[in-house]
Design a protein around this motif. Structure first.
Motif, PDB file in Angstrom:
ATOM      1  N   VAL A   1      47.751  49.112  49.180  1.00  0.00           N
ATOM      2  CA  VAL A   1      46.872  49.287  48.356  1.00  0.00           C
ATOM      3  C   VAL A   1      45.905  50.406  48.205  1.00  0.00           C
ATOM      4  O   VAL A   1      45.303  50.612  49.367  1.00  0.00           O
ATOM      5  CB  VAL A   1      45.815  47.951  48.040  1.00  0.00           C
ATOM      6  N   LEU A   2      45.951  51.271  47.333  1.00  0.00           N
ATOM      7  CA  LEU A   2      45.226  52.886  47.632  1.00  0.00           C
ATOM      8  C   LEU A   2      43.794  52.278  47.335  1.00  0.00           C
ATOM      9  O   LEU A   2      43.260  51.769  46.537  1.00  0.00           O
ATOM     10  CB  LEU A   2      45.416  53.485  46.348  1.00  0.00           C
ATOM     11  N   GLY A   3      42.986  52.784  48.577  1.00  0.00           N
ATOM     12  CA  GLY A   3      41.431  52.730  48.322  1.00  0.00           C
ATOM     13  C   GLY A   3      40.960  51.590  49.100  1.00  0.00           C
ATOM     14  O   GLY A   3      39.654  51.157  49.322  1.00  0.00           O
ATOM     15  N   SER A   4      42.041  50.502  49.636  1.00  0.00           N
ATOM     16  CA  SER A   4      41.518  49.503  50.380  1.00  0.00           C
ATOM     17  C   SER A   4      41.038  49.784  51.795  1.00  0.00           C
ATOM     18  O   SER A   4      41.339  50.835  52.107  1.00  0.00           O
ATOM     19  CB  SER A   4      42.546  48.161  50.186  1.00  0.00           C
TER      20      SER A   4
ATOM     21  N   ASN B   1      39.400  24.412  40.926  1.00  0.00           N
ATOM     22  CA  ASN B   1      40.795  24.142  40.067  1.00  0.00           C
ATOM     23  C   ASN B   1      41.799  25.138  40.764  1.00  0.00           C
ATOM     24  O   ASN B   1      43.017  24.851  41.069  1.00  0.00           O
ATOM     25  CB  ASN B   1      40.536  24.271  38.591  1.00  0.00           C
ATOM     26  N   ILE B   2      41.350  26.328  40.996  1.00  0.00           N
ATOM     27  CA  ILE B   2      42.330  27.234  41.346  1.00  0.00           C
ATOM     28  C   ILE B   2      41.527  28.027  42.555  1.00  0.00           C
ATOM     29  O   ILE B   2      40.663  28.520  42.884  1.00  0.00           O
ATOM     30  CB  ILE B   2      42.431  28.290  40.646  1.00  0.00           C
ATOM     31  N   VAL B   3      42.603  28.381  43.857  1.00  0.00           N
ATOM     32  CA  VAL B   3      42.263  29.139  44.808  1.00  0.00           C
ATOM     33  C   VAL B   3      42.880  30.163  44.984  1.00  0.00           C
ATOM     34  O   VAL B   3      44.075  30.315  44.874  1.00  0.00           O
ATOM     35  CB  VAL B   3      42.262  28.012  46.167  1.00  0.00           C
ATOM     36  N   TYR B   4      42.591  31.339  45.118  1.00  0.00           N
ATOM     37  CA  TYR B   4      43.238  32.540  45.244  1.00  0.00           C
ATOM     38  C   TYR B   4      42.831  32.922  46.835  1.00  0.00           C
ATOM     39  O   TYR B   4      41.697  33.145  47.195  1.00  0.00           O
ATOM     40  CB  TYR B   4      42.828  33.884  44.505  1.00  0.00           C
ATOM     41  N   HIS B   5      43.990  33.081  47.919  1.00  0.00           N
ATOM     42  CA  HIS B   5      43.669  33.042  49.047  1.00  0.00           C
ATOM     43  C   HIS B   5      44.015  34.470  49.402  1.00  0.00           C
ATOM     44  O   HIS B   5      44.939  34.974  50.072  1.00  0.00           O
ATOM     45  CB  HIS B   5      44.601  31.958  49.903  1.00  0.00           C
ATOM     46  N   ALA B   6      42.889  35.281  49.670  1.00  0.00           N
ATOM     47  CA  ALA B   6      42.872  36.759  49.727  1.00  0.00           C
ATOM     48  C   ALA B   6      42.383  36.849  51.550  1.00  0.00           C
ATOM     49  O   ALA B   6      42.771  38.133  52.080  1.00  0.00           O
ATOM     50  CB  ALA B   6      42.178  37.523  49.145  1.00  0.00           C
TER      51      ALA B   6
ATOM     52  N   GLU C   1      37.775  42.669  44.348  1.00  0.00           N
ATOM     53  CA  GLU C   1      38.347  43.057  43.052  1.00  0.00           C
ATOM     54  C   GLU C   1      38.951  41.915  42.154  1.00  0.00           C
ATOM     55  O   GLU C   1      38.599  41.701  40.966  1.00  0.00           O
ATOM     56  CB  GLU C   1      39.565  44.118  43.282  1.00  0.00           C
ATOM     57  N   LEU C   2      39.390  41.063  43.014  1.00  0.00           N
ATOM     58  CA  LEU C   2      39.799  39.569  42.382  1.00  0.00           C
ATOM     59  C   LEU C   2      38.527  38.943  41.675  1.00  0.00           C
ATOM     60  O   LEU C   2      38.734  38.508  40.688  1.00  0.00           O
ATOM     61  CB  LEU C   2      40.402  38.712  43.503  1.00  0.00           C
TER      62      LEU C   2
ATOM     63  N   ILE D   1      43.761  48.954  43.686  1.00  0.00           N
ATOM     64  CA  ILE D   1      43.262  47.679  43.778  1.00  0.00           C
ATOM     65  C   ILE D   1      43.329  46.925  42.727  1.00  0.00           C
ATOM     66  O   ILE D   1      43.432  45.647  42.519  1.00  0.00           O
ATOM     67  CB  ILE D   1      42.005  47.845  44.347  1.00  0.00           C
ATOM     68  N   PRO D   2      42.779  47.399  41.309  1.00  0.00           N
ATOM     69  CA  PRO D   2      42.690  46.396  40.279  1.00  0.00           C
ATOM     70  C   PRO D   2      44.220  45.955  39.703  1.00  0.00           C
ATOM     71  O   PRO D   2      44.352  44.700  39.260  1.00  0.00           O
ATOM     72  CB  PRO D   2      42.175  47.457  39.168  1.00  0.00           C
ATOM     73  N   GLU D   3      45.042  46.931  40.067  1.00  0.00           N
ATOM     74  CA  GLU D   3      46.450  46.396  39.620  1.00  0.00           C
ATOM     75  C   GLU D   3      46.877  45.343  40.635  1.00  0.00           C
ATOM     76  O   GLU D   3      47.294  44.286  40.064  1.00  0.00           O
ATOM     77  CB  GLU D   3      47.442  47.602  39.794  1.00  0.00           C
ATOM     78  N   ALA D   4      46.726  45.552  41.704  1.00  0.00           N
ATOM     79  CA  ALA D   4      47.001  44.343  42.571  1.00  0.00           C
ATOM     80  C   ALA D   4      46.446  42.973  42.405  1.00  0.00           C
ATOM     81  O   ALA D   4      47.041  41.940  42.326  1.00  0.00           O
ATOM     82  CB  ALA D   4      46.926  44.770  44.121  1.00  0.00           C
ATOM     83  N   SER D   5      45.164  43.133  41.887  1.00  0.00           N
ATOM     84  CA  SER D   5      44.421  41.872  41.689  1.00  0.00           C
ATOM     85  C   SER D   5      44.870  41.323  40.548  1.00  0.00           C
ATOM     86  O   SER D   5      44.849  40.206  40.332  1.00  0.00           O
ATOM     87  CB  SER D   5      42.897  42.297  41.851  1.00  0.00           C
ATOM     88  N   GLN D   6      45.143  42.134  39.351  1.00  0.00           N
ATOM     89  CA  GLN D   6      45.645  41.782  38.243  1.00  0.00           C
ATOM     90  C   GLN D   6      46.994  40.910  38.190  1.00  0.00           C
ATOM     91  O   GLN D   6      47.388  40.075  37.706  1.00  0.00           O
ATOM     92  CB  GLN D   6      45.829  42.913  37.108  1.00  0.00           C
TER      93      GLN D   6
END
Length: 645
Positions: A448-451, A358-363, A292-293, A483-488
């Motif tokens: 997270v709902l649906g994860s 430039n940017i890392v999102y570590h999920a 989702e991110l 999930i979209p809310e958490a990613s945002q």
């Protein structure tokens, strides 16, 4: 007889239509003249010639306008407007032929003829359509549609022409529309929904609210719960526009509908300024949060997006989806699917340098509490050392920002998963103090709902299978996000970070899991089976807390959070360690991991400022099995004798 007509070749059906039109048009001409002359009127030879020329011309016009190519059972408003135009042309033809054959045509006759011709031609087709559709309509599932806006009306039209559902009732939150009709379908106020559902024998309710009506959604769902029929929904406008779904794609309620609060919205300008034109990497890109991110990041048009994932299938699936979205949205983003593990520092560094990240999102993380509890060493390796190696690679590659996806289970953890995520936070806080080239920040949120591993899909499957629905404890509560809310939120925090902050979300009131299960049972049209209601459909059973699980989750360790520029995002003030202390802790953890010493790992986690308080003994499956079957002792570096394998 109807089936015999439907099975005729297309040519014969057209000939029948032409013959029908010849008869009804001739009748309309005769009646229009007869009404004008009052008495029983017999046409002269000249009148017969005018009639014949007018009818032939009209049939030709009908053919040219495509009326005989239209399938009668699927006639729409456009077809009836075509009939109006053809009838007007036919009335004009009558006037012209009357003048040509020197036959008197009174001025009122063309008007009366036009009206009668439309009634006869359109009515004959409408009658055939009703006869054809009547048997099929009786066999359709009777549904009520919640929403009388564009979405609801489009859904009703689509279902009417479909083969599975028959809309028999509209439900609205606007009491002024109560007892009105839309396209012949009655409208009931939501307060009278039970009466309407019973009267029209509704088998299920379909939620079709327009996007500007989302504020009423929770209240409507609360009133639909006691109705005792399944409640389902239709795709959103964005899905319809993007072509991902059709208006009549009926599905179970969106998990957002179960959240019970308004979603937290990010600041799009801030996020866009951070991502647009940048080179971004997402670790764990194939997971529920990571994928989702990637979807959210793609919409902000970075220069390139690197998908870093250990699972081959997960990487393949998200790459295929993003490629399609990239083309449809015309984003022009470079997509690079990379297989690799976050525990391999050199691999991470090579990827970051190659694509100038430039940017890392570590999920990337192991997040299932019981599984990590049963696989302690792998959990620590992936969650702690994976974060450390990826962060060190980011520093070496000159990455500007590094954002860790954390969890509310990192607060006063009772399980290894939460403790490992708290250790990962300590690692990044230590690195943030050691250097200032890369900005490290962390973001914490609830379940997270649906994860993958979420209770919502589990409960849904259990309800479909006839139950029982399994809840670990009757009093267990959790914070929930979509999930979209958490990613945002992750993107928002990444844009706000200055170095070493832990961001948390004001998530409102937590949700009681047992109440969530009951809500899902009711909205799927079933009842809970209890001692008071032994005839119910689905029973809720309590299985007891699992290893490492606790009743209540928290988002903050301290009680004095600091506000940020976003009204629903706070910054936690947490205990941190200098890098020298973190480094020593990591060395000890690495030694214990190499020795497969689970007990020592738990001691080290407990001694660190993680707040870790286990609620049971070591639960690692291999460790426990080896102790039972092999055993062994050694003196640790703290002088204690312990069992090893």
């Amino acid at each position: 007889m109807i089936n015999a007509f439907l099975n005729l070749p297309r040519f014969y059906k057209r000939m029948i239509s032409v013959a029908s039109d010849v008869v009804v048009l001739t009748l309309a001409l005769w009646v229009s003249f007869g009404l004008r002359f009052v008495e029983f009127w017999v046409p002269s030879l000249e009148h017969v010639m005018v009639f014949s020329a007018t009818v032939v011309t009209t049939v030709v016009i009908f053919g040219r306008m495509g009326l005989y190519r239209a399938v009668v059972r699927f006639l729409n408003d456009r077809a009836f407007m075509t009939i109006v135009g053809c009838v007007i042309a036919s009335a004009l033809a009558l006037v012209v032929y009357g003048y040509f054959f020197q036959v008197q045509v009174p001025r009122t006759v063309p008007v009366v003829y036009g009206a009668l011709a439309f009634i006869f031609v359109a009515g004959s087709r409408m009658g055939v359509r009703l006869l054809v559709q009547a048997p099929a309509q009786r066999n359709k599932i009777r549904v009520a549609i919640v929403g009388t806006g564009d979405t609801g009306r489009q859904l009703a039209s689509a279902l009417s022409h479909g083969t599975e559902y028959r809309p028999v009732l509209f439900i609205t939150a606007n009491s002024a529309n109560h007892r009105s009709t839309i396209n012949g379908i009655p409208v009931f106020d939501i307060r009278h929904v039970q009466k309407g559902v019973a009267r029209y024998d509704v088998s299920r309710v379909l939620l079709a609210l327009d996007e500007d009506a989302l504020g009423d959604r929770r209240e409507i769902l609360e009133k639909l719960e006691p109705v005792n029929v399944p409640v389902q929904t239709v795709p959103s406008v964005s899905e319809l526009v993007s072509g991902k779904a059709r208006i009549n794609d009926i599905r179970d309620l969106e998990i957002e509908d179960l959240l019970g609060r308004e979603p937290v919205r990010p600041d799009p300008q801030l996020v866009e300024a951070t991502l647009k034109g940048k080179s971004v990497m997402v670790t764990g890109a194939g997971g529920s949060i990571g994928s989702e991110l990637c979807r959210q990041i793609l919409r902000h048009k970075p220069k390139r997006l690197v998908l870093f994932e250990q699972s081959e299938y997960g990487l393949y699936a998200i790459e295929r989806e993003l490629k399609s979205s990239n083309i449809v949205g015309n984003y022009g983003v470079e997509l690079h699917p990379i297989l690799g593990s976050v525990t391999h520092r050199r691999r991470c560094e090579a990827v970051m340098k190659a694509f100038d990240i430039n940017i890392v999102y570590h999920a990337a993380a192991y997040k299932h509490v019981p599984l990590v509890e049963h696989n302690i060493i792998e959990g620590v390796q992936n969650n702690v050392f994976g974060t450390w190696h990826t962060a060190e690679a980011a520093i070496a590659a000159g990455v500007e920002r590094f954002v860790l996806v954390s969890t509310d289970k990192a607060v006063r953890p009772t399980n290894v998963m939460g403790a490992s995520k708290r250790l990962a936070e300590l690692v990044l806080q230590g690195l943030a103090g050691r250097q200032n080239g890369t900005v490290f920040s962390m973001v914490r949120f609830g379940n997270v709902l649906g994860s993958s591993g979420s209770v919502v899909p589990l409960f849904r499957d259990q309800i479909r299978d006839g139950g029982p629905v399994t809840v670990t404890h009757q009093d267990i509560i959790r914070y929930f996000m979509t999930i979209p809310e958490a990613s945002q939120l992750v993107l928002q925090a990444g844009a706000m970070g200055q170095g070493g902050e832990v961001f948390v979300l004001d998530m409102g009131e937590p949700v009681k899991i047992a109440d969530l299960a009951r809500k899902m049972i009711r909205l799927m049209g079933l009842t809970e089976k209890t001692e008071e209601n032994p005839a119910g459909d689905i029973e809720i059973t309590y299985t007891g807390l699992r290893p490492g699980e606790k009743l209540f989750e928290e988002l903050l360790i301290g009680d004095n959070p600091q506000g940020t520029s976003h009204p629903r995002v706070m910054m936690a003030r947490e205990v941190s360690l200098q890098w020298e202390e973190v480094s020593k802790l990591l060395d000890r953890l690495a030694l214990a991991s190499q020795n497969f010493d689970c007990e020592r790992i738990l001691e080290l986690i407990h001694s660190a400022p993680t707040g870790y308080t286990p609620n049971g003994d070591v639960a690692d499956l291999v460790w426990c099995h080896r102790i039972k079957t092999v055993g062994g002792t050694r003196e640790g570096d703290d002088g204690k004798i312990r069992v090893i394998y």
